[in-house]
Scaffold this motif. Structure first.
Motif, mmCIF file in Angstrom:
data_model
loop_
_atom_site.group_PDB
_atom_site.id
_atom_site.type_symbol
_atom_site.label_atom_id
_atom_site.label_comp_id
_atom_site.label_asym_id
_atom_site.label_seq_id
_atom_site.Cartn_x
_atom_site.Cartn_y
_atom_site.Cartn_z
ATOM 1 N N MET A 1 0.832 -1.199 0.000
ATOM 2 C CA MET A 1 0.000 0.000 0.000
ATOM 3 C C MET A 1 0.869 1.252 0.000
ATOM 4 O O MET A 1 1.961 1.245 0.571
ATOM 5 C CB MET A 1 -0.886 -0.004 1.253
ATOM 6 N N VAL A 2 0.347 2.312 -0.623
ATOM 7 C CA VAL A 2 0.950 3.638 -0.552
ATOM 8 C C VAL A 2 -0.109 4.584 -0.001
ATOM 9 O O VAL A 2 -1.217 4.656 -0.522
ATOM 10 C CB VAL A 2 1.426 4.132 -1.937
ATOM 11 N N VAL A 3 0.238 5.290 1.068
ATOM 12 C CA VAL A 3 -0.627 6.319 1.633
ATOM 13 C C VAL A 3 0.057 7.652 1.342
ATOM 14 O O VAL A 3 1.208 7.871 1.739
ATOM 15 C CB VAL A 3 -0.827 6.133 3.152
ATOM 16 N N THR A 4 -0.647 8.519 0.615
ATOM 17 C CA THR A 4 -0.074 9.788 0.199
ATOM 18 C C THR A 4 -1.156 10.864 0.211
ATOM 19 O O THR A 4 -2.289 10.601 0.632
ATOM 20 C CB THR A 4 0.595 9.644 -1.192
ATOM 21 N N ASP A 5 -0.814 12.048 -0.266
ATOM 22 C CA ASP A 5 -1.797 13.123 -0.311
ATOM 23 C C ASP A 5 -2.447 13.183 -1.690
ATOM 24 O O ASP A 5 -2.071 12.447 -2.603
ATOM 25 C CB ASP A 5 -1.132 14.461 0.046
ATOM 26 N N LYS A 6 -3.406 14.072 -1.832
ATOM 27 C CA LYS A 6 -4.174 14.158 -3.072
ATOM 28 C C LYS A 6 -3.404 14.801 -4.216
ATOM 29 O O LYS A 6 -3.913 14.884 -5.332
ATOM 30 C CB LYS A 6 -5.478 14.908 -2.815
ATOM 31 N N GLY A 7 -2.178 15.195 -3.965
ATOM 32 C CA GLY A 7 -1.359 15.782 -5.014
ATOM 33 C C GLY A 7 -0.792 14.770 -5.994
ATOM 34 O O GLY A 7 -0.302 15.140 -7.053
#
Length: 86
Positions: A61-67
């Motif tokens: 999984m990758v958790v990142t921001d909406k950018g």
């Protein structure tokens, strides 16, 4: 396992860091855990750093921001990586 990094890209070299000592620790932790989650902001995507930690395909999984652009999210999903943009 929750993993942080200084740079990442979905091609080679994948997830990387400028510190060799961090690579040793992070690689050891990756070997010991079944679930691997990269927690990283989108501004680090596309950059590379001196030492490779792992390939994107080694992660669950990758958790990142909406950018993070949608096409990159779709590319990761096609490779079997769950993407969460918060």
């Amino acid at each position: 396992m929750f993993l942080a990094c200084n740079a990442w890209i979905d091609e080679s070299p994948g997830v990387s860091t400028p510190s060799y000592s961090k690579v040793i620790i992070k690689k050891a932790l990756l070997k010991r855990h079944a679930k691997k989650v990269l927690v990283v902001d989108s501004s680090k995507y596309g950059a590379t750093s001196l030492y490779k930690i792992c390939d994107i395909d080694d992660l669950d999984m990758v958790v990142t921001d909406k950018g993070l652009p949608e096409d990159i999210c779709e590319s990761l999903k096609k490779r079997g990586v769950i993407v969460i943009r918060a």
